[in-house]
Design a protein around this motif. Structure first.
Motif, PDB file in Angstrom:
ATOM      1  N   GLU A  17       0.817  -1.212   0.000  1.00 25.55           N
ATOM      2  CA  GLU A  17       0.000   0.000   0.000  1.00 25.55           C
ATOM      3  C   GLU A  17       0.856   1.271   0.000  1.00 25.55           C
ATOM      4  O   GLU A  17       0.350   2.350  -0.304  1.00 25.55           O
ATOM      5  CB  GLU A  17      -0.916   0.028   1.224  1.00 25.55           C
ATOM      6  CG  GLU A  17      -2.001  -1.019   1.183  1.00 25.55           C
ATOM      7  CD  GLU A  17      -2.904  -0.953   2.410  1.00 25.55           C
ATOM      8  OE1 GLU A  17      -3.745  -1.854   2.523  1.00 25.55           O
ATOM      9  OE2 GLU A  17      -2.763  -0.027   3.228  1.00 25.55           O
ATOM     10  N   GLU A  18       2.128   1.141   0.318  1.00 25.20           N
ATOM     11  CA  GLU A  18       3.011   2.311   0.374  1.00 25.20           C
ATOM     12  C   GLU A  18       3.849   2.502  -0.883  1.00 25.20           C
ATOM     13  O   GLU A  18       4.587   3.482  -0.988  1.00 25.20           O
ATOM     14  CB  GLU A  18       3.918   2.218   1.606  1.00 25.20           C
ATOM     15  CG  GLU A  18       3.150   2.328   2.900  1.00 25.20           C
ATOM     16  CD  GLU A  18       4.024   2.312   4.134  1.00 25.20           C
ATOM     17  OE1 GLU A  18       5.149   1.778   4.081  1.00 25.20           O
ATOM     18  OE2 GLU A  18       3.578   2.858   5.157  1.00 25.20           O
ATOM     19  N   ALA A  19       3.709   1.620  -1.854  1.00 25.92           N
ATOM     20  CA  ALA A  19       4.552   1.675  -3.047  1.00 25.92           C
ATOM     21  C   ALA A  19       4.489   3.019  -3.777  1.00 25.92           C
ATOM     22  O   ALA A  19       5.506   3.528  -4.247  1.00 25.92           O
ATOM     23  CB  ALA A  19       4.194   0.545  -4.002  1.00 25.92           C
ATOM     24  N   ASP A  20       3.305   3.617  -3.873  1.00 27.28           N
ATOM     25  CA  ASP A  20       3.155   4.868  -4.611  1.00 27.28           C
ATOM     26  C   ASP A  20       3.267   6.107  -3.737  1.00 27.28           C
ATOM     27  O   ASP A  20       3.151   7.231  -4.224  1.00 27.28           O
ATOM     28  CB  ASP A  20       1.812   4.886  -5.344  1.00 27.28           C
ATOM     29  CG  ASP A  20       1.769   3.871  -6.484  1.00 27.28           C
ATOM     30  OD1 ASP A  20       2.838   3.598  -7.081  1.00 27.28           O
ATOM     31  OD2 ASP A  20       0.672   3.356  -6.764  1.00 27.28           O
ATOM     32  N   LYS A  21       3.492   5.930  -2.441  1.00 24.75           N
ATOM     33  CA  LYS A  21       3.656   7.078  -1.559  1.00 24.75           C
ATOM     34  C   LYS A  21       5.012   7.746  -1.809  1.00 24.75           C
ATOM     35  O   LYS A  21       5.971   7.110  -2.222  1.00 24.75           O
ATOM     36  CB  LYS A  21       3.550   6.664  -0.092  1.00 24.75           C
ATOM     37  CG  LYS A  21       2.141   6.263   0.306  1.00 24.75           C
ATOM     38  CD  LYS A  21       2.073   5.971   1.781  1.00 24.75           C
ATOM     39  CE  LYS A  21       0.679   5.550   2.175  1.00 24.75           C
ATOM     40  NZ  LYS A  21       0.565   5.372   3.623  1.00 24.75           N
ATOM     41  N   VAL A  22       5.072   9.030  -1.511  1.00 22.62           N
ATOM     42  CA  VAL A  22       6.297   9.804  -1.740  1.00 22.62           C
ATOM     43  C   VAL A  22       7.307   9.502  -0.634  1.00 22.62           C
ATOM     44  O   VAL A  22       7.057   9.750   0.540  1.00 22.62           O
ATOM     45  CB  VAL A  22       5.992  11.312  -1.791  1.00 22.62           C
ATOM     46  CG1 VAL A  22       7.280  12.123  -1.901  1.00 22.62           C
ATOM     47  CG2 VAL A  22       5.051  11.628  -2.948  1.00 22.62           C
ATOM     48  N   THR A  41      14.119  26.058  -1.924  1.00 21.75           N
ATOM     49  CA  THR A  41      14.082  24.601  -1.959  1.00 21.75           C
ATOM     50  C   THR A  41      13.139  24.114  -0.874  1.00 21.75           C
ATOM     51  O   THR A  41      13.220  24.547   0.277  1.00 21.75           O
ATOM     52  CB  THR A  41      15.486  23.997  -1.734  1.00 21.75           C
ATOM     53  OG1 THR A  41      16.354  24.481  -2.763  1.00 21.75           O
ATOM     54  CG2 THR A  41      15.446  22.490  -1.783  1.00 21.75           C
ATOM     55  N   LEU A  42      12.248  23.205  -1.246  1.00 16.49           N
ATOM     56  CA  LEU A  42      11.283  22.631  -0.325  1.00 16.49           C
ATOM     57  C   LEU A  42      11.278  21.124  -0.540  1.00 16.49           C
ATOM     58  O   LEU A  42      11.272  20.660  -1.679  1.00 16.49           O
ATOM     59  CB  LEU A  42       9.895  23.216  -0.599  1.00 16.49           C
ATOM     60  CG  LEU A  42       8.769  22.811   0.316  1.00 16.49           C
ATOM     61  CD1 LEU A  42       9.027  23.284   1.749  1.00 16.49           C
ATOM     62  CD2 LEU A  42       7.459  23.406  -0.195  1.00 16.49           C
ATOM     63  N   MET A  43      11.307  20.370   0.558  1.00 15.88           N
ATOM     64  CA  MET A  43      11.312  18.913   0.486  1.00 15.88           C
ATOM     65  C   MET A  43      10.111  18.357   1.235  1.00 15.88           C
ATOM     66  O   MET A  43       9.646  18.969   2.199  1.00 15.88           O
ATOM     67  CB  MET A  43      12.600  18.354   1.079  1.00 15.88           C
ATOM     68  CG  MET A  43      13.835  18.798   0.354  1.00 15.88           C
ATOM     69  SD  MET A  43      15.316  18.167   1.175  1.00 15.88           S
ATOM     70  CE  MET A  43      16.569  18.987   0.218  1.00 15.88           C
ATOM     71  N   ALA A  44       9.628  17.186   0.787  1.00 13.70           N
ATOM     72  CA  ALA A  44       8.448  16.597   1.417  1.00 13.70           C
ATOM     73  C   ALA A  44       8.457  15.094   1.246  1.00 13.70           C
ATOM     74  O   ALA A  44       9.099  14.554   0.343  1.00 13.70           O
ATOM     75  CB  ALA A  44       7.182  17.176   0.793  1.00 13.70           C
ATOM     76  N   SER A  45       7.720  14.414   2.140  1.00 17.77           N
ATOM     77  CA  SER A  45       7.552  12.969   2.032  1.00 17.77           C
ATOM     78  C   SER A  45       6.269  12.552   2.736  1.00 17.77           C
ATOM     79  O   SER A  45       5.717  13.305   3.537  1.00 17.77           O
ATOM     80  CB  SER A  45       8.739  12.230   2.665  1.00 17.77           C
ATOM     81  OG  SER A  45       8.760  12.459   4.065  1.00 17.77           O
ATOM     82  N   ASP A  46       5.807  11.348   2.413  1.00 13.72           N
ATOM     83  CA  ASP A  46       4.703  10.744   3.148  1.00 13.72           C
ATOM     84  C   ASP A  46       5.279   9.985   4.340  1.00 13.72           C
ATOM     85  O   ASP A  46       6.325   9.337   4.228  1.00 13.72           O
ATOM     86  CB  ASP A  46       3.930   9.764   2.267  1.00 13.72           C
ATOM     87  CG  ASP A  46       2.972  10.457   1.318  1.00 13.72           C
ATOM     88  OD1 ASP A  46       2.935  10.078   0.133  1.00 13.72           O
ATOM     89  OD2 ASP A  46       2.256  11.370   1.764  1.00 13.72           O
ATOM     90  N   THR A  47       4.592  10.049   5.456  1.00 14.80           N
ATOM     91  CA  THR A  47       4.990   9.299   6.643  1.00 14.80           C
ATOM     92  C   THR A  47       4.511   7.862   6.481  1.00 14.80           C
ATOM     93  O   THR A  47       3.331   7.641   6.191  1.00 14.80           O
ATOM     94  CB  THR A  47       4.356   9.922   7.905  1.00 14.80           C
ATOM     95  OG1 THR A  47       4.762  11.293   7.978  1.00 14.80           O
ATOM     96  CG2 THR A  47       4.776   9.189   9.156  1.00 14.80           C
ATOM     97  N   PRO A  48       5.385   6.874   6.630  1.00 14.31           N
ATOM     98  CA  PRO A  48       4.945   5.480   6.512  1.00 14.31           C
ATOM     99  C   PRO A  48       3.832   5.157   7.512  1.00 14.31           C
ATOM    100  O   PRO A  48       3.749   5.755   8.593  1.00 14.31           O
ATOM    101  CB  PRO A  48       6.215   4.677   6.824  1.00 14.31           C
ATOM    102  CG  PRO A  48       7.336   5.607   6.500  1.00 14.31           C
ATOM    103  CD  PRO A  48       6.829   6.977   6.852  1.00 14.31           C
ATOM    104  N   ASN A  49       2.986   4.211   7.145  1.00 16.95           N
ATOM    105  CA  ASN A  49       1.835   3.849   7.972  1.00 16.95           C
ATOM    106  C   ASN A  49       2.216   3.499   9.406  1.00 16.95           C
ATOM    107  O   ASN A  49       1.465   3.781  10.332  1.00 16.95           O
ATOM    108  CB  ASN A  49       1.070   2.677   7.348  1.00 16.95           C
ATOM    109  CG  ASN A  49       0.432   3.073   6.029  1.00 16.95           C
ATOM    110  OD1 ASN A  49       0.176   4.244   5.770  1.00 16.95           O
ATOM    111  ND2 ASN A  49       0.189   2.085   5.183  1.00 16.95           N
ATOM    112  N   GLY A  50       3.361   2.883   9.617  1.00 21.76           N
ATOM    113  CA  GLY A  50       3.769   2.432  10.938  1.00 21.76           C
ATOM    114  C   GLY A  50       4.359   3.513  11.830  1.00 21.76           C
ATOM    115  O   GLY A  50       4.689   3.257  12.980  1.00 21.76           O
ATOM    116  N   MET A  51       4.467   4.741  11.313  1.00 19.33           N
ATOM    117  CA  MET A  51       5.055   5.831  12.090  1.00 19.33           C
ATOM    118  C   MET A  51       3.983   6.837  12.509  1.00 19.33           C
ATOM    119  O   MET A  51       3.027   7.071  11.778  1.00 19.33           O
ATOM    120  CB  MET A  51       6.138   6.545  11.272  1.00 19.33           C
ATOM    121  CG  MET A  51       7.347   5.688  10.973  1.00 19.33           C
ATOM    122  SD  MET A  51       8.568   6.547   9.943  1.00 19.33           S
ATOM    123  CE  MET A  51       9.107   7.822  11.071  1.00 19.33           C
TER     124      MET A  51
END
Length: 145
Positions: free
Chosen positions: A45-50, A62-72
């Protein structure tokens, strides 16, 4: 190369939407890598997350971003604010950013003259991120730069 401080924002499942929105505000080059690109998660389910997104604007922001994994654990918006500042010569550009960031969000302090002589405002954008915008006032003769 000089050291730079780059805001890094964590999201829950909408980092792609957020960083794409910021690209529409600031312009520039956007790169996005997903967890799937690097096999960084065993959860399909996390394959397409950033996993990592980076936006570099033409004027050096410059701006950086990510998705937080489900377990965090994830606490949206309460652990970051982003300061965007410049000189009075940048006022039109900064006001343009302000208008776009505030649209669909909440203005917590209008962008107007501040007691210290600058133009200052605070808003929370539609993704829950707090922004502080400061436009430096004109230097008066005799003031230290």
């Amino acid at each position: 190369m000089t050291s730079r401080l780059n805001p890094y924002i964590s999201f829950r499942d909408n980092a792609r939407d957020a960083i794409t929105f910021y690209e529409s505000v600031f312009g520039g080059d956007l790169t996005i890598s997903t967890f799937g690109d690097y096999q960084a998660s065993q959860d399909p389910e996390e394959a397409d997350k950033v996993m990592h997104g980076m936006l570099v604007s033409p004027n050096g922001l410059t701006l950086m971003a990510s998705d937080t994994p489900n377990g965090m654990e994830y606490n949206p918006g309460n652990n970051i604010s982003i300061s965007l500042s410049g000189e009075s010569s940048d006022e039109a550009e900064l006001r343009g950013y302000w208008d776009k960031l505030a649209e669909g969000g909440t203005v917590t302090m209008p962008l107007e003259s501040a007691p210290w002589g600058d133009v200052f405002g605070m808003c929370v954008d539609k993704f829950g991120i707090a922004w502080l915008v400061n436009i430096a006032g004109e230097q008066q003769p005799g003031q230290d730069a």
